[in-house]
Design a protein around this motif. Structure first.
Motif, PDB file in Angstrom:
ATOM      1  N   GLU A 104       0.815  -1.219   0.000  1.00  0.00           N
ATOM      2  CA  GLU A 104       0.000   0.000   0.000  1.00  0.00           C
ATOM      3  C   GLU A 104       0.850   1.271   0.000  1.00  0.00           C
ATOM      4  N   ALA A 105       2.179   1.151  -0.063  1.00  0.00           N
ATOM      5  CA  ALA A 105       3.065   2.323  -0.068  1.00  0.00           C
ATOM      6  C   ALA A 105       2.806   3.149  -1.319  1.00  0.00           C
ATOM      7  N   ASP A 106       2.765   4.495  -1.143  1.00  0.00           N
ATOM      8  CA  ASP A 106       2.391   5.348  -2.255  1.00  0.00           C
ATOM      9  C   ASP A 106       3.387   6.464  -2.550  1.00  0.00           C
ATOM     10  N   GLN A 107       4.441   6.592  -1.768  1.00  0.00           N
ATOM     11  CA  GLN A 107       5.409   7.659  -1.996  1.00  0.00           C
ATOM     12  C   GLN A 107       6.647   7.092  -2.702  1.00  0.00           C
ATOM     13  N   PRO A 108       6.968   7.634  -3.875  1.00  0.00           N
ATOM     14  CA  PRO A 108       8.145   7.125  -4.587  1.00  0.00           C
ATOM     15  C   PRO A 108       9.438   7.710  -4.003  1.00  0.00           C
ATOM     16  N   ARG A 109      10.454   6.901  -3.914  1.00  0.00           N
ATOM     17  CA  ARG A 109      11.792   7.356  -3.499  1.00  0.00           C
ATOM     18  C   ARG A 109      12.721   6.996  -4.650  1.00  0.00           C
ATOM     19  N   TYR A 121       8.735   2.346  -3.879  1.00  0.00           N
ATOM     20  CA  TYR A 121       7.607   2.989  -3.216  1.00  0.00           C
ATOM     21  C   TYR A 121       7.642   2.664  -1.728  1.00  0.00           C
ATOM     22  N   VAL A 122       7.515   3.720  -0.908  1.00  0.00           N
ATOM     23  CA  VAL A 122       7.560   3.596   0.551  1.00  0.00           C
ATOM     24  C   VAL A 122       6.440   4.449   1.147  1.00  0.00           C
ATOM     25  N   ASP A 123       6.162   4.264   2.444  1.00  0.00           N
ATOM     26  CA  ASP A 123       5.209   5.156   3.114  1.00  0.00           C
ATOM     27  C   ASP A 123       5.997   6.298   3.761  1.00  0.00           C
ATOM     28  N   ALA A 128      11.175   8.722   5.694  1.00  0.00           N
ATOM     29  CA  ALA A 128      11.990   9.451   6.669  1.00  0.00           C
ATOM     30  C   ALA A 128      13.139   8.573   7.173  1.00  0.00           C
ATOM     31  N   ALA A 129      12.867   7.301   7.446  1.00  0.00           N
ATOM     32  CA  ALA A 129      13.909   6.389   7.926  1.00  0.00           C
ATOM     33  C   ALA A 129      14.933   6.100   6.834  1.00  0.00           C
ATOM     34  N   LEU A 130      14.504   5.997   5.601  1.00  0.00           N
ATOM     35  CA  LEU A 130      15.412   5.744   4.475  1.00  0.00           C
ATOM     36  C   LEU A 130      16.340   6.935   4.255  1.00  0.00           C
TER      37      LEU A 130
END
Length: 185
Positions: A104-109, A121-123, A128-130
């Motif tokens: 369900e992660a929707d933010q691309p890094r 894709y991460v939440d 922030a942790a990445l």
């Protein structure tokens, strides 16, 4: 106009007509004058060079050397393939149960890997942790797997080519615009 090229050359006087019967006789007469026979020369056995190695032996040595080189190259390629398989199995064993990817992660890094811009894709918490260096990204089997820093470091120790992204916490910072310095768009 129906004259052949041969007839035209004969009429112009550029070429003189020579009979086919006379040619062999002329050649045998010339060779007799030089003291040679009209017979073709016989094949002589291969002469040995100064080292005493004849041509056949040289070819055999060369073929044997090339066969040995091919065998060594094949053994080296097999050994490298075996090492790659072992590394792949170790990494796969390390990543089993440690993947933090969320469907369900929707933010691309975005990050650079292999000379190209890649994406995972991460939440929000994972992003922030990445960016802080607490998480890392490992490439395995054509996929990018999000893992804890310890796992990413272990993968890097096994084979650094599989470590796709691991931000150094000492240099992790945020630019003037509020976007992390290492974030690529």
């Amino acid at each position: 106009m129906a004259d052949s090229l041969r007839d035209q050359l004969l009429k112009s006087g550029i070429v003189k007509q020579v009979r086919d019967e006379k040619r062999p006789a002329v050649q045998s007469a010339r060779s007799a004058q030089k003291g040679r026979s009209a017979k073709p020369p016989r094949h002589r056995p291969a002469a040995a060079d100064a080292d005493g190695i004849d041509l056949a032996r040289a070819y055999a040595i060369r073929a044997q050397t090339e066969a040995g080189e091919r065998k060594r190259a094949e053994q080296e390629a097999a050994e490298q393939a075996r090492l790659r398989r072992e590394c792949k199995q170790k990494i796969q064993h390390l990543l089993a149960g440690n993947a933090l990817n969320k469907p369900e992660a929707d933010q691309p890094r975005n990050f650079e890997y292999g000379g190209k811009i890649r994406r995972i894709y991460v939440d929000a918490a994972q992003l922030a942790a990445l960016n802080a260096g607490e998480l890392g990204v490992v490439q395995q089997g054509g996929r990018y797997v999000l893992v804890r820093r310890e796992i990413a470091e272990q993968v890097g120790a096994i084979d650094a080519r599989h470590l796709a992204l691991l931000v150094d916490p000492a240099t992790a910072g945020v630019g003037d615009d509020g976007v992390p310095d290492d974030l690529m768009w």
